[in-house]
Design an enzyme around this catalytic site. Structure first.
Site, PDB file in Angstrom:
ATOM      1  N   GLU A  36       0.791  -1.231   0.000  1.00 13.07           N
ATOM      2  CA  GLU A  36       0.000   0.000   0.000  1.00 13.07           C
ATOM      3  C   GLU A  36       0.818   1.273   0.000  1.00 13.07           C
ATOM      4  OE1 GLU A  36      -4.082   1.501   2.241  1.00 13.07           O
ATOM      5  OE2 GLU A  36      -2.975  -0.229   2.979  1.00 13.07           O
ATOM      6  N   CYS A  42       2.560   4.815  10.094  1.00 13.70           N
ATOM      7  CA  CYS A  42       3.200   5.911  10.830  1.00 13.70           C
ATOM      8  C   CYS A  42       3.454   7.110   9.929  1.00 13.70           C
ATOM      9  CB  CYS A  42       4.513   5.444  11.444  1.00 13.70           C
ATOM     10  SG  CYS A  42       5.453   6.761  12.230  1.00 13.70           S
ATOM     11  N   GLY A 194     -11.796   6.834  23.921  1.00 22.58           N
ATOM     12  CA  GLY A 194     -10.435   6.397  24.213  1.00 22.58           C
ATOM     13  C   GLY A 194      -9.528   7.576  24.444  1.00 22.58           C
ATOM     14  N   SER A 195      -8.697   7.493  25.490  1.00 17.37           N
ATOM     15  CA  SER A 195      -7.839   8.632  25.836  1.00 17.37           C
ATOM     16  C   SER A 195      -6.361   8.263  25.858  1.00 17.37           C
ATOM     17  CB  SER A 195      -8.229   9.201  27.206  1.00 17.37           C
ATOM     18  OG  SER A 195      -7.824   8.338  28.253  1.00 17.37           O
ATOM     19  N   GLY A 196      -5.995   7.299  25.006  1.00 16.82           N
ATOM     20  CA  GLY A 196      -4.572   7.050  24.813  1.00 16.82           C
ATOM     21  C   GLY A 196      -3.990   8.166  23.964  1.00 16.82           C
ATOM     22  N   VAL A 286      -5.171  -0.591  18.972  1.00 19.30           N
ATOM     23  CA  VAL A 286      -4.928  -1.225  17.678  1.00 19.30           C
ATOM     24  C   VAL A 286      -4.727  -2.721  17.869  1.00 19.30           C
ATOM     25  CG1 VAL A 286      -3.928   0.853  16.642  1.00 19.30           C
ATOM     26  CG2 VAL A 286      -2.435  -0.772  17.829  1.00 19.30           C
ATOM     27  N   ASP A 325       4.643  -3.479  15.738  1.00 18.71           N
ATOM     28  CA  ASP A 325       3.297  -3.599  16.303  1.00 18.71           C
ATOM     29  C   ASP A 325       2.760  -5.019  16.249  1.00 18.71           C
ATOM     30  OD1 ASP A 325       3.481  -0.887  16.586  1.00 18.71           O
ATOM     31  OD2 ASP A 325       1.797  -0.381  15.283  1.00 18.71           O
ATOM     32  N   HIS A 458      21.975  27.112  30.340  1.00 18.73           N
ATOM     33  CA  HIS A 458      21.015  28.127  30.778  1.00 18.73           C
ATOM     34  C   HIS A 458      20.939  29.235  29.730  1.00 18.73           C
ATOM     35  CE1 HIS A 458      18.897  30.830  33.509  1.00 18.73           C
ATOM     36  NE2 HIS A 458      19.722  31.786  33.092  1.00 18.73           N
TER      37      HIS A 458
END
Length: 479
Positions: A36, A42, A194-196, A286, A325, A458
């Site tokens: 594809e 990603c 969903g809150s990922g 996923v 994954d 700094h």
């Protein structure tokens, strides 16, 4: 033989193409199969284009707050189509770059769908679905479908959005991240299930662009994998921006109508309420792409939708490997890349070491950003560590004040006995860039003493990393 390789990688996402390039660098004749898009989810539909969208939202946010910086911006507005176009352009540029890198490293690209018919053999056929066509021009020299041999076959097929039965995405009213990334117009209202990282990033983006956003999370805290204190600070900031958040809440049913969707939400106390919006984003995780590869017939062991591997990517069948994954959590591009490198270096006979998953950083690019590595405070205690915890707020840092970003926290967790840095957790401006300092420190097995003796420049936000380590031992200067 022209059709025989040392390594065939199935999937050209971040894990797959990096694995293929590293294999070629090691002198292994290598091919990568893709059906594809080079760069995978990603690069084409995930990490990269979402960051382009979020960058547009960030600039729009600052335009709306120009007066806080002594500036004047009249009539700030946006063009949704142009925002999406820029995001897709960024993706397209990088897609071409992957093709260039594969060609440069003499990695053959086999275009189509792969099936492992037996150990050492991959049959590549034309993609079965019409939608699975190249999203960008193919690099020159792509090889045709056929039967190919390889001593080592590495599965790097990634993952796809998890689907909740009864709440199946339709691409119109119920979205996955695919549709959420290319809105034709901005909806007036949005529910995010969903809150990922995916859910919160889209909630942050759409809220900044003026959409009425509600996030629904099954667990007690948003960003469940993060340190509870950091997640709590992020939640307050997001709610202050106007995002409505429900935790300990479950979407039990979604009803579609001409005007949008209505979600029936059950809360922990057993009460239910109906929430309506134009669109709903399903961001409930996923699942690995393990189907139609021939793995089951070959006896490759899987567990909960992922291939079971050892520390070097080896599956239960000799000569077949998996990375990224499809090989299980954490489902992150940088984990996939590193896992692939370990796999091929082991194949090549190098002294590779299994990956320590506690040293894999996680980043969420909402506003404010969230980043972490290692054990949370709670997990460190659960693991039996006697700990020291350091904290330093953004309000004590000169650079943060000058940036107009005074809200945030850097938190460090140390083993009290040894001084080992067990974890670091951050919320605030640019923490996704700062976290790598602590990742390097943990990889080098640093102690609190070494961090205290390190000179930080700094004025920078990184000084807060130093102060957090100092605070764990009662030596912070600026609070």
């Amino acid at each position: 033989m022209a059709d025989s390789y040392d390594v065939i990688v199935i999937g050209a996402g971040p894990g797959g193409y990096v694995t293929a390039i590293r294999a070629a660098q090691l002198g292994l004749k290598t091919a990568v199969v893709e059906r594809e898009h080079l760069g995978g989810i990603c690069l084409n539909w995930g990490c990269i284009p979402t960051k382009a969208l979020l960058r547009s939202a960030e600039i729009y946010h600052y335009m709306q707050h120009a007066k806080d910086y002594g500036l004047s911006v009249q009539g700030a507005s946006f063009d949704a189509a142009a925002v999406v176009k820029r995001s897709r352009g960024v993706s397209g540029q990088l897609n071409g770059g992957v093709g260039f890198l594969l060609k440069k490293n003499k990695v053959d690209v086999l275009w189509g769908e792969a099936k492992i018919t037996k150990p050492g053999e991959v049959v590549v056929s034309k993609p079965a679905k019409a939608a699975m066509q190249p999203q960008h021009p193919l690099p020159k020299g792509v090889k045709e479908p056929g039967t190919y041999q390889a001593k080592h076959i590495i599965v790097a097929t990634g993952a796809r959005p998890r689907v909740i039965p009864g709440i199946e995405p339709d691409g119109k009213q119920i979205w996955t991240y695919f549709e959420a990334m290319v809105p034709e117009t901005m909806p007036k209202s949005l529910l995010v299930m969903g809150s990922g990282a995916i859910g919160i990033e889209f909630a942050s983006f759409y809220n900044t662009m003026g959409v009425d956003v509600t996030v629904i999370e099954l667990l007690p805290q948003i960003m469940p994998v993060e340190d509870a204190e950091i997640a709590g600070i992020a939640r307050k900031a997001l709610e202050k921006q106007g995002i409505k958040i429900m935790t300990d809440a479950k979407v039990s049913k979604v009803t579609k109508s001409a005007g949008g969707v209505t979600a029936t939400v059950e809360t922990k106390d057993g009460k239910t309420q109906d929430l309506s919006a134009e669109k709903l984003i399903s961001a409930v995780g996923v699942v690995g792409n393990i189907e139609n590869l021939g793995l089951e017939a070959l006896g490759v062991k899987t567990d909960r939708g992922c291939v079971v591997i050892d520390g070097y990517g080896r599956s239960s069948v000799a000569g077949i490997y998996a990375i990224g994954d499809v090989a299980g959590p954490p489902m992150l591009a940088h984990k996939a890349e590193h896992e692939g490198v370990i796999c091929v270096e082991k194949i090549a006979g190098l002294d590779a070491h299994p990956m320590d998953k506690l040293k894999i950083p996680g980043c969420t690019y909402c506003h404010p950003q969230v980043a972490s590595v290692g054990l949370t405070e709670a997990k460190a205690k659960e693991a039996g560590h006697d700990i020291k915890v350091g904290r330093f707020p953004f309000t004590g840092n000169g650079k943060a004040i000058a940036l107009g970003e005074p809200n945030g926290l850097i938190k460090t967790v140390f083993d009290k006995k040894t001084g080992q840095l067990l974890g670091a957790h951050m919320v605030g401006a640019e923490v996704t860039e700062l976290i790598q300092g602590f990742v390097v420190a943990m990889t080098l097995e640093t102690t609190e003493e070494e961090l205290m003796h390190t000179v930080f420049p700094h004025p920078t936000l990184s000084e807060m990393m130093h102060e957090s380590a100092l605070d764990a031992y009662g030596r912070a200067i600026h609070i």
